[in-house]
Design a protein around this motif. Structure first.
Motif, mmCIF file in Angstrom:
data_model
loop_
_atom_site.group_PDB
_atom_site.id
_atom_site.type_symbol
_atom_site.label_atom_id
_atom_site.label_comp_id
_atom_site.label_asym_id
_atom_site.label_seq_id
_atom_site.Cartn_x
_atom_site.Cartn_y
_atom_site.Cartn_z
ATOM 1 N N PHE A 100 0.824 -1.201 0.000
ATOM 2 C CA PHE A 100 0.000 0.000 0.000
ATOM 3 C C PHE A 100 0.862 1.258 0.000
ATOM 4 N N LEU A 101 0.461 2.252 -0.809
ATOM 5 C CA LEU A 101 1.174 3.518 -0.893
ATOM 6 C C LEU A 101 0.356 4.695 -0.369
ATOM 7 N N ALA A 102 -0.835 4.883 -0.948
ATOM 8 C CA ALA A 102 -1.620 6.070 -0.590
ATOM 9 C C ALA A 102 -3.065 5.865 -1.012
ATOM 10 N N ARG A 103 -3.946 6.708 -0.496
ATOM 11 C CA ARG A 103 -5.338 6.691 -0.905
ATOM 12 C C ARG A 103 -5.836 8.126 -1.000
ATOM 13 N N VAL A 104 -6.786 8.351 -1.898
ATOM 14 C CA VAL A 104 -7.394 9.661 -2.068
ATOM 15 C C VAL A 104 -8.576 9.760 -1.118
ATOM 16 N N GLN A 105 -8.616 10.828 -0.346
ATOM 17 C CA GLN A 105 -9.660 10.993 0.657
ATOM 18 C C GLN A 105 -10.356 12.326 0.446
ATOM 19 N N GLY A 106 -11.679 12.327 0.466
ATOM 20 C CA GLY A 106 -12.459 13.542 0.304
ATOM 21 C C GLY A 106 -12.754 14.197 1.638
ATOM 22 N N ARG A 107 -13.854 14.942 1.671
ATOM 23 C CA ARG A 107 -14.253 15.618 2.904
ATOM 24 C C ARG A 107 -14.552 14.602 3.997
ATOM 25 N N GLU A 108 -14.269 14.993 5.239
ATOM 26 C CA GLU A 108 -14.524 14.106 6.363
ATOM 27 C C GLU A 108 -16.024 13.897 6.535
ATOM 28 N N ASN A 109 -16.407 12.650 6.856
ATOM 29 C CA ASN A 109 -17.795 12.338 7.132
ATOM 30 C C ASN A 109 -18.034 12.350 8.640
ATOM 31 N N GLY A 110 -19.297 12.432 9.013
ATOM 32 C CA GLY A 110 -19.639 12.331 10.426
ATOM 33 C C GLY A 110 -19.483 13.662 11.144
ATOM 34 N N ASN A 111 -19.947 13.693 12.364
ATOM 35 C CA ASN A 111 -19.850 14.941 13.121
ATOM 36 C C ASN A 111 -18.647 14.913 14.043
ATOM 37 N N VAL A 112 -18.246 16.084 14.445
ATOM 38 C CA VAL A 112 -17.028 16.219 15.242
ATOM 39 C C VAL A 112 -17.201 15.589 16.619
ATOM 40 N N LEU A 113 -18.446 15.513 17.098
ATOM 41 C CA LEU A 113 -18.675 14.975 18.435
ATOM 42 C C LEU A 113 -18.265 13.507 18.529
ATOM 43 N N LEU A 114 -18.535 12.718 17.466
ATOM 44 C CA LEU A 114 -18.152 11.309 17.475
ATOM 45 C C LEU A 114 -16.639 11.164 17.504
ATOM 46 N N ARG A 115 -15.952 11.962 16.707
ATOM 47 C CA ARG A 115 -14.490 11.854 16.682
ATOM 48 C C ARG A 115 -13.872 12.324 17.995
ATOM 49 N N ARG A 116 -14.431 13.368 18.572
ATOM 50 C CA ARG A 116 -13.907 13.814 19.866
ATOM 51 C C ARG A 116 -14.090 12.720 20.915
ATOM 52 N N GLU A 117 -15.208 12.019 20.856
ATOM 53 C CA GLU A 117 -15.433 10.917 21.786
ATOM 54 C C GLU A 117 -14.433 9.791 21.527
ATOM 55 N N GLN A 118 -14.161 9.512 20.242
ATOM 56 C CA GLN A 118 -13.170 8.492 19.890
ATOM 57 C C GLN A 118 -11.803 8.845 20.472
ATOM 58 N N TYR A 119 -11.405 10.109 20.345
ATOM 59 C CA TYR A 119 -10.092 10.524 20.852
ATOM 60 C C TYR A 119 -10.043 10.415 22.378
ATOM 61 N N ARG A 120 -11.150 10.749 23.042
ATOM 62 C CA ARG A 120 -11.181 10.613 24.499
ATOM 63 C C ARG A 120 -11.024 9.144 24.912
ATOM 64 N N TRP A 121 -11.703 8.252 24.197
ATOM 65 C CA TRP A 121 -11.585 6.823 24.493
ATOM 66 C C TRP A 121 -10.142 6.355 24.272
ATOM 67 N N ALA A 122 -9.529 6.801 23.183
ATOM 68 C CA ALA A 122 -8.160 6.375 22.882
ATOM 69 C C ALA A 122 -7.176 6.852 23.944
ATOM 70 N N ASP A 123 -7.459 8.001 24.553
ATOM 71 C CA ASP A 123 -6.561 8.566 25.567
ATOM 72 C C ASP A 123 -6.853 8.034 26.969
ATOM 73 N N SER A 124 -7.967 7.323 27.134
ATOM 74 C CA SER A 124 -8.328 6.786 28.446
ATOM 75 C C SER A 124 -7.887 5.334 28.542
ATOM 76 N N PRO A 125 -6.954 5.004 29.441
ATOM 77 C CA PRO A 125 -6.488 3.606 29.544
ATOM 78 C C PRO A 125 -7.620 2.616 29.788
ATOM 79 N N ASP A 126 -8.570 2.969 30.645
ATOM 80 C CA ASP A 126 -9.654 2.040 30.966
ATOM 81 C C ASP A 126 -10.576 1.811 29.774
ATOM 82 N N GLN A 127 -10.906 2.874 29.050
ATOM 83 C CA GLN A 127 -11.808 2.731 27.913
ATOM 84 C C GLN A 127 -11.102 2.063 26.734
ATOM 85 N N ALA A 128 -9.850 2.427 26.500
ATOM 86 C CA ALA A 128 -9.105 1.817 25.392
ATOM 87 C C ALA A 128 -8.946 0.323 25.612
#
Length: 338
Positions: A76-104
């Protein structure tokens, strides 16, 4: 639910793709090789020296058609990506989970547990079909113990260690299902693969990783922030997390089928000057055809309890993971073969 659209695999060298009205045209020099309705395509995968017009790149990004580029040998080399889908709230929640040892760890535990369970199922299937050997029985029992240890693991680092031990056990007997194929396997070797079986495994894993990446983006998750795999620039960590669920049940079983049915043989590989083993062009086309056909196979999803094509599994799991992170589901149900 996303439709299971066709994927277009471009393996002929020095080809050029462009858009003509609502179709995608493939040319080599002045010769037209093919023309396909864009609405029927879910992805375009380009291998080697393949050019794509900027306008078609923009169209694919806008329409959600996956466009990925690989080396001629499937890296694999690269992929073309368009505009981000979904709302920012879901991604912010994802980042919080990734940063939380218990949730991760709660997600990583389920993901690795599914990988071990599915690996064990592959070996149990071999026992049912061809009889038990002492090596297979020992590996199956050891994987069962690994699965129990993972269920009680309390840190992501501990889970990574258990996953590594389970993978060593599983691949330590991977030669057993390869009986009569003419291939020998001495263990998992990556970057680069140094034998045909590893080359084939890496190729199929790469294909499924891109399926997972597209599925996660489709539900609004960031495929580059995971719970099991560490953050690294350019690494789709969450897609690799999801890949763990599909390695044995999808990729490994496909590889075993191709080798044991002699659809792929030793002559289909070549070794470069660095010692890396690669697939030749023509057999790579056969693998892509078999891969696309396998994606159409319908199976009963163990959690949704619906018949779905194999190729939609990443989209099903991405949707379930998004629901879990939003709090709509108490637990994330990973894909486990029953």
């Amino acid at each position: 639910m996303k439709r299971l659209l066709n994927a277009l695999y471009i393996t002929r060298q020095e080809t050029y793709l462009h858009k003509e009205r609502e179709t995608i045209v493939i040319k080599q020099g002045d010769e037209k090789l093919g023309q396909f309705p864009a609405l029927s395509l879910g992805g375009i995968l380009c291998f080697g020296r393949v050019s794509v017009s900027p306008f078609l790149m923009g169209y694919c990004a806008d329409q959600g058609i996956g466009l990925a580029f690989y080396t001629q040998y499937g890296r694999f080399l690269a992929r073309v990506q368009g505009r981000e889908n979904g709302n920012v709230l879901l991604r912010r929640e994802q980042y919080r989970w990734a940063d939380s040892p218990d949730q991760a760890v709660s997600v990583a535990r389920l993901t690795v547990g599914a990988k071990i369970a599915n690996s064990r199922s592959v070996l149990q299937r071999e026992i049912r079909n061809h009889g038990e050997t002492s090596l297979l029985r020992q590996a199956v029992d050891e994987l069962a113990r690994s699965l129990r240890r993972v269920r009680s693991a309390d840190s992501v680092d501990a889970i990574r260690g258990m996953e590594g031990d389970a993978a060593k056990t599983y691949f330590g007997v991977f030669n057993e299902p390869l009986k009569g194929s003419g291939f020998a396997f001495g263990g998992r070797v990556r970057r680069p693969p140094t034998d045909p079986v590893n080359a084939l495994l890496s190729f199929v894993y790469s294909l499924i990783t891109q399926e997972c990446t597209s599925a996660l983006q489709g539900v609004g998750l960031d495929p580059y922030v995971g719970f099991l795999h560490k953050d690294r620039p350019g690494r789709p960590s969450l897609a690799l997390d999801m890949l763990e669920e599909f390695r044995a049940a999808w990729a490994d079983r496909l590889v075993l089928t191709l080798l044991n049915r002699r659809q792929i043989q030793l002559k289909d590989f070549e070794t470069d000057s660095t010692g890396a083993v690669r697939l030749k062009e023509e057999p790579r086309k056969r693998i892509l055809t078999a891969y696309q056909e396998r994606k159409q196979t319908e199976l009963l999803h163990p959690y949704l309890e619906e018949q779905v094509p194999l190729g939609l599994l990443p989209h099903c799991q991405a949707l379930l993971l998004a629901r879990h992170l939003r709090g709509d589901m108490k637990l994330y149900p990973p894909y486990v073969v029953k």
